[in-house]
Design a protein around this motif. Structure first.
Motif, short mmCIF file in Angstrom:
data_model
loop_
_atom_site.label_atom_id
_atom_site.label_comp_id
_atom_site.label_asym_id
_atom_site.label_seq_id
_atom_site.Cartn_x
_atom_site.Cartn_y
_atom_site.Cartn_z
N ASN A 1 -5.54 7.59 -7.05
CA ASN A 1 -5.21 8.65 -6.10
C ASN A 1 -3.71 8.64 -5.78
OD1 ASN A 1 -4.70 9.28 -2.98
ND2 ASN A 1 -6.37 10.58 -3.68
N GLU A 2 -3.16 7.44 -5.56
CA GLU A 2 -1.74 7.33 -5.26
C GLU A 2 -0.89 7.82 -6.43
OE1 GLU A 2 -0.44 3.59 -3.78
OE2 GLU A 2 -1.93 3.51 -2.17
N GLY B 1 -8.80 4.49 -5.67
CA GLY B 1 -7.75 4.58 -4.67
C GLY B 1 -6.36 4.47 -5.26
N LYS C 1 -7.87 7.95 5.43
CA LYS C 1 -6.78 8.55 6.18
C LYS C 1 -7.34 9.13 7.46
CE LYS C 1 -4.35 9.64 1.88
NZ LYS C 1 -3.12 8.84 2.09
N GLU D 1 -9.40 6.07 -0.51
CA GLU D 1 -8.33 5.82 0.45
C GLU D 1 -8.69 6.48 1.78
OE1 GLU D 1 -5.11 4.04 -0.36
OE2 GLU D 1 -6.78 3.38 -1.62
N GLU E 1 -13.88 -2.31 3.16
CA GLU E 1 -12.56 -2.86 2.89
C GLU E 1 -12.27 -4.11 3.73
OE1 GLU E 1 -10.32 -2.15 0.60
OE2 GLU E 1 -11.81 -0.80 -0.21
N GLN F 1 -11.96 10.21 3.84
CA GLN F 1 -11.74 9.37 2.66
C GLN F 1 -11.39 10.24 1.47
OE1 GLN F 1 -15.11 7.44 0.88
NE2 GLN F 1 -13.96 5.60 0.42
N ALA G 1 0.84 -1.20 0.00
CA ALA G 1 0.00 0.00 0.00
C ALA G 1 0.88 1.25 0.00
CB ALA G 1 -0.91 0.00 1.23
N GLY G 2 0.56 2.19 -0.84
CA GLY G 2 1.32 3.43 -0.94
C GLY G 2 2.48 3.37 -1.92
#
Length: 299
Positions: A80-81, A77, A278, A276, A163, A272, A51-52
């Motif tokens: 987004n990264e 998601g 946070k 994602e 999730e 969100q 992830a990330g």
């Protein structure tokens, strides 16, 4: 009107452990571009490892400079990264794009106009607005961007629950009902100094969210330097349910459109960004603002 572009390199980022068909779609896109493009860019497949990781891969790809296209084969998601990685690289020639391979695919479904390989062949790059959020980052920490929406309250809570289990219509429905029944409002301080109990606060760069909900009557392509604010103050749950039903059937109608919005958290809050989840600490002045024409994209 976008200008026709060719690329020195095309980097295709995907999750090899995707619950969908991201690996197959990434390989297919690689093959199509290799055959279709009349020029010969370097085309690289980059699987993520954790992830990330897509942020790092996209930042590295765009940071090498030159005319580079970074494609995310993913859902909202994953894209987004990639968007955040490209923005961190600060390469004005870098372009980002997404091929839908996720659960909701809100951004691609709303903004996409044609098959991605055809758009890349035509090379019509255009810039879209992003949402930029300030959550108390230190001076050397990068700001965060969203391509579609940022949500506080019911939105991230439901996302977190979804999730935990496998995707699927029945699973999603059960998760939403369970989470909704247990959900409690949160409290913030508005920029006028008043405290407000809130069920949901969403900042929307596109008019649709979570596959089914129509949030506003805004134009589909985010290019006006503004975003919509969908604000649900605390109310009885039956009224929240009616609003949710309205969003999924006829839409919520016109919503306030602004270029920035501020409030202060009173307790730690999840939020969100494009799928994602946070967190922001208590006592933070949160500012969401439009980043006009910030992202060159294609598709």
């Amino acid at each position: 009107m976008g200008s026709a572009r060719t690329f020195e390199s095309i980097v295709i980022i995907f999750n090899p452990n995707s619950t969908g068909n991201a690996p197959e779609l990434a390989e297919e896109l690689h093959g199509k571009l290799t055959k279709m493009l009349p020029y010969s860019p370097e085309i690289v497949l980059e699987p993520t490892q954790h992830a990330g990781h897509a942020v790092d891969l996209a930042r590295d790809a765009a940071g090498r400079g030159g005319d580079v296209l970074v494609v995310s084969v993913s859902g909202d998601g994953g894209y987004n990264e990639v968007v955040n990685g490209v923005m961190q690289a600060e390469n004005p020639k870098a372009v980002a794009a997404v091929m839908a391979a996720g659960n909701a695919n809100d951004h691609r479904r709303t903004v996409g106009t044609k098959p991605l390989e055809e758009a890349i062949l035509e090379g019509n790059v255009h810039n879209i607005d992003l949402l930029r959020i300030h959550t108390g980052q230190k001076e050397n920490e990068p700001l965060e961007y969203a391509h579609s929406y940022i949500g506080f309250g019911l939105t991230p809570v439901v996302a977190t629950e979804l999730e935990k289990g496998s995707k699927g219509a029945l699973t999603e429905m059960v998760s939403v009902i369970k989470t909704f029944s247990e959900f409690k409002p949160f409290e913030i301080r508005l920029d006028n100094g008043k405290r407000q109990k809130v069920d949901s606060l969403v900042f929307a760069n596109i008019p649709e969210m979570a596959k089914y909900a129509t949030l506003s009557e805004a134009e589909e392509t985010p290019r006006d330097g503004k975003f919509e604010v969908i604000f649900f103050p605390h109310m009885p749950k039956w009224r929240v349910a009616l609003n949710a039903l309205r969003a999924t059937t006829q839409g919520l109608g016109d919503q306030p459109s602004v270029s920035s919005y501020e409030f202060t958290t009173l307790k730690p809050l999840p939020y969100q960004m494009d799928g994602e989840v946070k967190n922001v600490e208590a006592g933070i002045k949160v500012r969401v603002e439009s980043a006009p024409a910030a992202l060159p994209t294609i598709g």
